[in-house]
Every structure is written in C-alpha cells, then in structure tokens.
Design a protein around this motif. Structure first.
Motif, PDB file in Angstrom:
ATOM      1  N   THR A   6      43.706  39.863  32.402  1.00 32.04           N
ATOM      2  CA  THR A   6      44.213  39.186  32.944  1.00 32.04           C
ATOM      3  C   THR A   6      42.792  39.263  34.487  1.00 32.04           C
ATOM      4  O   THR A   6      42.407  38.336  35.484  1.00 32.04           O
ATOM      5  N   LYS A   7      42.231  41.229  34.637  1.00 33.72           N
ATOM      6  CA  LYS A   7      41.326  41.473  35.610  1.00 33.72           C
ATOM      7  C   LYS A   7      42.110  40.914  37.325  1.00 33.72           C
ATOM      8  O   LYS A   7      40.511  39.870  37.611  1.00 33.72           O
ATOM      9  N   LEU A   8      43.434  40.467  37.731  1.00 36.76           N
ATOM     10  CA  LEU A   8      43.670  40.448  39.008  1.00 36.76           C
ATOM     11  C   LEU A   8      42.868  41.260  40.065  1.00 36.76           C
ATOM     12  O   LEU A   8      42.783  40.456  40.823  1.00 36.76           O
ATOM     13  N   PRO A   9      42.765  42.212  39.975  1.00 36.20           N
ATOM     14  CA  PRO A   9      41.611  42.467  41.108  1.00 36.20           C
ATOM     15  C   PRO A   9      41.150  41.777  41.283  1.00 36.20           C
ATOM     16  O   PRO A   9      40.600  41.367  42.793  1.00 36.20           O
ATOM     17  N   GLN A  10      39.939  41.390  40.405  1.00 34.20           N
ATOM     18  CA  GLN A  10      38.650  40.333  40.637  1.00 34.20           C
ATOM     19  C   GLN A  10      39.496  39.294  41.051  1.00 34.20           C
ATOM     20  O   GLN A  10      38.078  38.452  42.058  1.00 34.20           O
ATOM     21  N   LEU A  11      39.891  38.570  40.358  1.00 29.87           N
ATOM     22  CA  LEU A  11      40.261  37.506  40.842  1.00 29.87           C
ATOM     23  C   LEU A  11      40.620  37.288  42.301  1.00 29.87           C
ATOM     24  O   LEU A  11      40.521  36.528  43.288  1.00 29.87           O
ATOM     25  N   LEU A  12      41.728  37.866  42.158  1.00 29.88           N
ATOM     26  CA  LEU A  12      42.260  38.511  44.015  1.00 29.88           C
ATOM     27  C   LEU A  12      41.088  37.917  44.988  1.00 29.88           C
ATOM     28  O   LEU A  12      41.342  37.313  45.884  1.00 29.88           O
ATOM     29  N   SER A  13      40.384  39.054  44.832  1.00 30.87           N
ATOM     30  CA  SER A  13      39.024  38.833  44.957  1.00 30.87           C
ATOM     31  C   SER A  13      38.280  37.709  45.440  1.00 30.87           C
ATOM     32  O   SER A  13      37.930  37.478  46.847  1.00 30.87           O
ATOM     33  N   ARG A  14      37.867  37.844  44.777  1.00 29.80           N
ATOM     34  CA  ARG A  14      37.357  36.123  44.986  1.00 29.80           C
ATOM     35  C   ARG A  14      38.181  34.993  45.196  1.00 29.80           C
ATOM     36  O   ARG A  14      37.368  33.690  46.282  1.00 29.80           O
ATOM     37  N   PHE A  15      39.218  35.301  45.013  1.00 32.66           N
ATOM     38  CA  PHE A  15      40.264  34.141  45.663  1.00 32.66           C
ATOM     39  C   PHE A  15      39.972  34.668  47.753  1.00 32.66           C
ATOM     40  O   PHE A  15      40.535  33.182  48.319  1.00 32.66           O
ATOM     41  N   ASP A  16      40.144  35.457  47.473  1.00 35.76           N
ATOM     42  CA  ASP A  16      40.004  36.074  48.976  1.00 35.76           C
ATOM     43  C   ASP A  16      38.825  35.309  49.604  1.00 35.76           C
ATOM     44  O   ASP A  16      38.566  34.681  51.003  1.00 35.76           O
ATOM     45  N   GLN A  17      38.073  35.749  48.945  1.00 36.38           N
ATOM     46  CA  GLN A  17      36.320  35.291  49.244  1.00 36.38           C
ATOM     47  C   GLN A  17      36.304  33.869  49.721  1.00 36.38           C
ATOM     48  O   GLN A  17      35.886  32.788  49.938  1.00 36.38           O
ATOM     49  N   ASP A  18      36.688  32.911  48.937  1.00 33.99           N
ATOM     50  CA  ASP A  18      37.460  31.592  48.896  1.00 33.99           C
ATOM     51  C   ASP A  18      38.148  30.951  49.819  1.00 33.99           C
ATOM     52  O   ASP A  18      37.432  29.458  50.212  1.00 33.99           O
ATOM     53  N   TYR A  19      39.027  31.540  50.036  1.00 33.92           N
ATOM     54  CA  TYR A  19      39.643  31.259  51.450  1.00 33.92           C
ATOM     55  C   TYR A  19      38.454  31.700  52.513  1.00 33.92           C
ATOM     56  O   TYR A  19      39.367  30.782  53.245  1.00 33.92           O
TER      57      TYR A  19
END
Length: 133
Positions: free
Chosen positions: A109-122
């Motif tokens: 799932t590569k969750l760490p990268q996804l959560l990082s992108r989520f924060d950037q998009d937020y």
C-alpha cells in the motif's frame, strides 16, 4: 466579503474534519505500537486499521459535503482521492487474516508515502482556502 466569509467557513469545516482524522491516525499509531504486547496482535492491528479506515471515510464525506470556491475544487479533488485511497488501503490492512498478509499489505500500500501526499494536498487546499492553520 461574502466570498472571503465562505472560504473561511469552508476552511473551518475542512480543518475540523482534518483534526478529527488526525486524532484517529495518531490513535492508530499508538495502538499498533502496543499490539505486539496483546494476546491477539493481529486482531489488534486489524481493528486499529479498521478504525482509521472508517475515519478516512468520514473525512471524505465531510470534505465532499463542503462547498469550496471553484479555485479550490481541484485541490479538494486531489485530497478526496488521497482520502479514498487511504480508506481502501487501511481497509485492506483490516482484512488481513495472517501476520504475513498484514505485512504484505503494509508493503504494497505504501501508506507512509500516501499519508505524506495526503498532508501535502491538505496544505495545498488550505492555501486555496486562505490557510487552514
């Protein structure tokens, strides 16, 4: 004035949803650290993942229901896509039926990268709405 007020109201709603979600993610992180000390570590991990998956679903619904100015719709769409992906990925973790399956799901799932992108998009949406703080 009305547009600024609308942007501020949207920003406040998005920020509130993000803070609720943040509490769930922090709770997930602390719960997963303590799971190895439980009688059923896999159940502990999958329950924690299910809780955060539901939190992303709630965030996604709140974000989708929030009116944003047209200048912020693409930023909201990116954040909505990230949120939906996180909901699916944590859902995949919650469905794990073995430690090996859980570990494979973590890696795929590569969750760490996804959560990082989520924060950037937020943050990007916050900039569009006049900074969410």
């Amino acid at each position: 004035y009305n547009q600024l007020h609308t942007d501020e109201a949207a920003g406040a709603r998005v920020q509130s949803a993000y803070q609720s979600l943040g509490g769930a993610v922090i709770g997930y992180e602390s719960r997963t650290r303590s799971c190895e000390n439980t009688v059923q570590p896999l159940r502990c991990l999958t329950n924690a993942a299910e809780t955060v998956s539901r939190a992303f679903a709630v965030f996604d619904r709140r974000l989708t229901a929030t009116s944003v100015p047209s200048s912020a719709t693409s930023a909201r769409a990116r954040l909505t896509a990230d949120s939906a992906q996180a909901e699916r990925d944590f859902g995949q973790l919650s469905a794990s039926n073995s430690a090996g399956h859980y570990q494979l799901a973590i890696e795929s799932t590569k969750l760490p990268q996804l959560l990082s992108r989520f924060d950037q998009d937020y943050e990007r949406l916050g900039t569009q709405l006049g900074d969410l703080g």
